[in-house]
Scaffold this motif. Structure first.
Motif, PDB file in Angstrom:
ATOM      1  N   GLY A   1       3.229  -4.682  -9.773  1.00 41.02           N
ATOM      2  CA  GLY A   1       2.965  -4.186 -11.114  1.00 41.02           C
ATOM      3  C   GLY A   1       1.493  -4.232 -11.439  1.00 41.02           C
ATOM      4  N   GLY A   2       1.173  -3.836 -12.650  1.00 41.38           N
ATOM      5  CA  GLY A   2      -0.214  -3.894 -13.083  1.00 41.38           C
ATOM      6  C   GLY A   2      -0.949  -2.603 -12.806  1.00 41.38           C
ATOM      7  N   SER A   3      -1.708  -2.554 -11.734  1.00 43.95           N
ATOM      8  CA  SER A   3      -2.543  -1.387 -11.439  1.00 43.95           C
ATOM      9  C   SER A   3      -1.701  -0.222 -10.931  1.00 43.95           C
ATOM     10  N   TRP A   4      -2.275   0.979 -11.016  1.00 45.63           N
ATOM     11  CA  TRP A   4      -1.570   2.165 -10.538  1.00 45.63           C
ATOM     12  C   TRP A   4      -1.345   2.107  -9.029  1.00 45.63           C
ATOM     13  N   SER A   5      -2.292   1.529  -8.305  1.00 46.00           N
ATOM     14  CA  SER A   5      -2.147   1.464  -6.851  1.00 46.00           C
ATOM     15  C   SER A   5      -0.981   0.566  -6.451  1.00 46.00           C
ATOM     16  N   ALA A   6      -0.768  -0.534  -7.202  1.00 46.27           N
ATOM     17  CA  ALA A   6       0.344  -1.428  -6.892  1.00 46.27           C
ATOM     18  C   ALA A   6       1.682  -0.734  -7.138  1.00 46.27           C
ATOM     19  N   ARG A   7       1.760   0.071  -8.179  1.00 48.75           N
ATOM     20  CA  ARG A   7       3.017   0.764  -8.469  1.00 48.75           C
ATOM     21  C   ARG A   7       3.297   1.847  -7.423  1.00 48.75           C
ATOM     22  N   ILE A   8       2.270   2.561  -7.017  1.00 51.10           N
ATOM     23  CA  ILE A   8       2.462   3.564  -5.972  1.00 51.10           C
ATOM     24  C   ILE A   8       2.806   2.892  -4.645  1.00 51.10           C
ATOM     25  N   ASP A   9       2.217   1.729  -4.405  1.00 47.33           N
ATOM     26  CA  ASP A   9       2.549   0.962  -3.206  1.00 47.33           C
ATOM     27  C   ASP A   9       4.033   0.583  -3.197  1.00 47.33           C
ATOM     28  N   PHE A  10       4.564   0.291  -4.358  1.00 45.35           N
ATOM     29  CA  PHE A  10       5.980  -0.031  -4.501  1.00 45.35           C
ATOM     30  C   PHE A  10       6.846   1.154  -4.068  1.00 45.35           C
ATOM     31  N   ILE A  11       6.492   2.341  -4.534  1.00 45.93           N
ATOM     32  CA  ILE A  11       7.233   3.557  -4.164  1.00 45.93           C
ATOM     33  C   ILE A  11       7.077   3.840  -2.673  1.00 45.93           C
ATOM     34  N   SER A  12       5.863   3.651  -2.175  1.00 43.83           N
ATOM     35  CA  SER A  12       5.599   3.901  -0.764  1.00 43.83           C
ATOM     36  C   SER A  12       6.432   2.987   0.126  1.00 43.83           C
ATOM     37  N   LEU A  13       6.508   1.724  -0.237  1.00 40.71           N
ATOM     38  CA  LEU A  13       7.308   0.778   0.527  1.00 40.71           C
ATOM     39  C   LEU A  13       8.782   1.155   0.497  1.00 40.71           C
ATOM     40  N   GLY A  14       9.265   1.552  -0.685  1.00 37.72           N
ATOM     41  CA  GLY A  14      10.668   1.951  -0.796  1.00 37.72           C
ATOM     42  C   GLY A  14      10.996   3.132   0.100  1.00 37.72           C
ATOM     43  N   LEU A  15      10.130   4.137   0.134  1.00 34.86           N
ATOM     44  CA  LEU A  15      10.343   5.288   1.019  1.00 34.86           C
ATOM     45  C   LEU A  15      10.379   4.862   2.480  1.00 34.86           C
ATOM     46  N   ALA A  16       9.450   4.004   2.850  1.00 34.75           N
ATOM     47  CA  ALA A  16       9.385   3.553   4.244  1.00 34.75           C
ATOM     48  C   ALA A  16      10.644   2.802   4.647  1.00 34.75           C
ATOM     49  N   LEU A  17      11.137   1.911   3.786  1.00 32.70           N
ATOM     50  CA  LEU A  17      12.305   1.118   4.134  1.00 32.70           C
ATOM     51  C   LEU A  17      13.567   1.964   4.211  1.00 32.70           C
ATOM     52  N   VAL A  18      13.728   2.898   3.276  1.00 33.65           N
ATOM     53  CA  VAL A  18      14.949   3.707   3.242  1.00 33.65           C
ATOM     54  C   VAL A  18      14.985   4.721   4.380  1.00 33.65           C
TER      55      VAL A  18
END
Length: 530
Positions: free
Chosen positions: A238-255
């Protein structure tokens, strides 16, 4: 680990190693030396056996140690790993399992090369498979180092180094002498042990809170030091925009990454039919789903009973949360129950690491021998020489994995596996999906899809804070960080699909409609499958 706990833990792990070595020795005495036996165990396993083996191959140190540690330290954000690892199997079940079993023989490249130019496609797919496997191996090596340091009570680098070397040596022995048959039975034994141990720990956590999940959540939030924020999104991503995009990026990679993992795809060739492959996935989804539900309970239990400070004090990345939880549930460091439970969990966790690296080593050595070596020397490479190359490749891959494991020893294992999943989803998934479902796909498109995802994924990782620019980096003293995300999936996965499309539409060579039709019939019906 105290003096009483150390011998028991080492004894239990020694028993597991002795049993698995006995299995390997028995299989090696009855082997015929054929490629089908070494790579696929002569396709003799039932769906239930293969389902347990898949679970044993998939449930790694990232699951048992890393995910639990992230839930204990990061709360809600740590759940993403458990959810992503589980949801990924729906992609495997609906799109991958049956077509891969019908179209290939031993590796991912078999599926793609069924309708493409053999040499360039095999070299590209083989290179990608080895890269993904080595990245995954590094995560397991890091987990081995962290665990043994805790078991031996030695947090220095020497204990971790010897643990990594020991695991690397054992995995080479299993692969070189046992092949797929020994690996499969070892994975089945490990899956039973891991699921049984996890069920016992989960039951003890729930008993400690009298079955009240709400009390478990409240206590975990209070002990975390973050209060209600522990149970809400944003603590880690959370917090910065990069951390939130990192969250989405990780989710795509795992799925999306599971469908392209070489050691998972190779398991579909160990059953006799595509129907058996699909039923194997159904078995594995049930086992894996139950396991990840229990890891969430264990992570919250570690936060509530051990506390994040104690977890970080043992290992900054949280990789030792489960053993510490077992120690507390058993009655503490000085109690007999704590000694026994801690030793059992430590031995099972180490066995988990050992078995997963065996599957990864087998898959990567198969890619080297069956794809790279056989492509470059196809006319002179017989089945027996190919198997000999695979055994030699296992040694080389073991050396590389040991070296990289020592380098990345301070990173969280679940995080490292997330990077491997990102590379898998970027390089392997696009070429696999296009090959199975796009009639106009060409050889150039296949090669571009692999390298178009592989090169950006690796390049972006090198330019991220994973490698430099922060205290947690591999090289904290230098800074060449230019990419703001830690996981490159949100960028590299679309690039892999885009590169495959561009390579196809710009290809002067038309797609082979006849070969595609043949592949389509085989993928849907199994007619002509090996």
């Amino acid at each position: 680990m105290t003096g009483e706990q150390r011998p028991l833990g080492l004894l239990l792990f020694g028993v597991f190693v002795a049993i698995t070595l006995a299995i390997t020795a028995w299989v090696s005495r009855n082997r015929h030396g054929s490629a089908e036996e070494f790579y696929a165990g002569r396709r003799l396993f039932s769906p239930m056996e293969n389902g347990f083996a898949i679970a044993g191959d998939y449930l790694s140190a990232a699951s048992f140690l890393g995910v639990t540690g992230l839930v204990a330290l990061c709360g809600y954000d740590g759940l993403l790993y458990a959810v992503g690892f589980l949801v990924a199997w729906l992609v495997v079940l609906f799109f991958v399992a049956e077509p891969v079993r019908n179209c290939g023989r031993f590796t991912l490249a078999d599926v793609v090369a069924a309708r493409m130019g053999q040499r360039p496609v095999r070299i590209a797919a083989g290179t990608s498979s080895v890269t993904v496997s080595v990245l995954y191996l590094v995560a397991q090596m890091v987990g081995a180092g962290s665990l043994v340091a805790l078991l031996l009570g030695d947090t220095g680098t020497a204990a971790r180094a010897w643990a990594v070397i020991a695991v690397g040596t054992l995995m080479v022995v299993y692969v070189a002498f046992g092949g797929m048959r020994a690996t499969t039975w070892i994975q089945i034994v490990k899956a039973v042990l891991l699921l049984g141990c996890t069920m016992v720990l989960t039951t003890l956590v729930l008993v400690r809170f009298h079955g009240d999940l709400d009390a478990l959540l409240r206590t975990a939030a209070e002990r975390s030091g973050h209060g209600a924020a522990f149970l809400a999104p944003g603590l880690k991503y959370g917090g910065s925009w990069s951390a939130r995009i990192d969250f989405i990026s990780l989710g795509l990679a795992l799925v999306l990454g599971t469908a392209g993992l070489p050691h998972i795809l190779s398991r579909f060739y160990t059953v006799p039919t595509a129907r058996a492959a699909r039923r194997s996935v159904v078995w594995s989804v049930g086992l894996i789903g139950g396991f990840y539900l229990m890891t969430v309970v264990l992570g919250l239990g570690a936060a509530a009973l051990v506390g994040p400070e104690a977890v970080r004090g043992s290992n900054a990345a949280g990789n030792t949360a489960v053993p510490l939880l077992a120690l507390r549930l058993g009655g503490g460091a000085e109690s007999t129950g704590g000694t026994v439970l801690f030793a059992v969990v430590g031995a099972v966790a180490f066995a988990t690491i050992l078995v997963v690296v065996v599957g990864l080593t087998l898959a990567s050595s198969a890619a080297v021998a069956h794809d790279l070596y056989a492509s470059l020397r196809r006319r002179r490479a017989g089945p027996r020489s190919e198997v000999a190359v695979a055994r030699a490749a296992a040694v080389g891959i073991g050396v590389v994995a040991i070296a990289l494991g020592l380098l990345a020893r301070d990173l969280n294992v679940a995080f490292l596996v997330g990077l491997a999943f990102a590379v898998s989803a970027s390089a392997n998934l696009p070429v696999l999906m296009y090959s199975l479902f796009w009639r106009g796909f060409t050889t150039r498109g296949a090669v571009w899809a692999v390298y178009g995802g592989l090169v950006p994924a690796l390049g972006l990782v090198l330019l991220s804070s994973v490698v430099s620019g922060s205290p947690e980096s591999l090289f904290p003293a230098i800074d060449f960080q230019y990419f703001p995300l830690q996981n490159p999936g949100i960028v590299s996965i679309p690039l892999g699909f885009l590169a495959g499309w561009l390579g196809t539409v710009t290809s002067a060579e038309p797609a082979d409609e006849a070969r595609h039709a043949e592949t389509e019939v085989r993928s849907l019906t199994g007619a002509g499958a090996a």
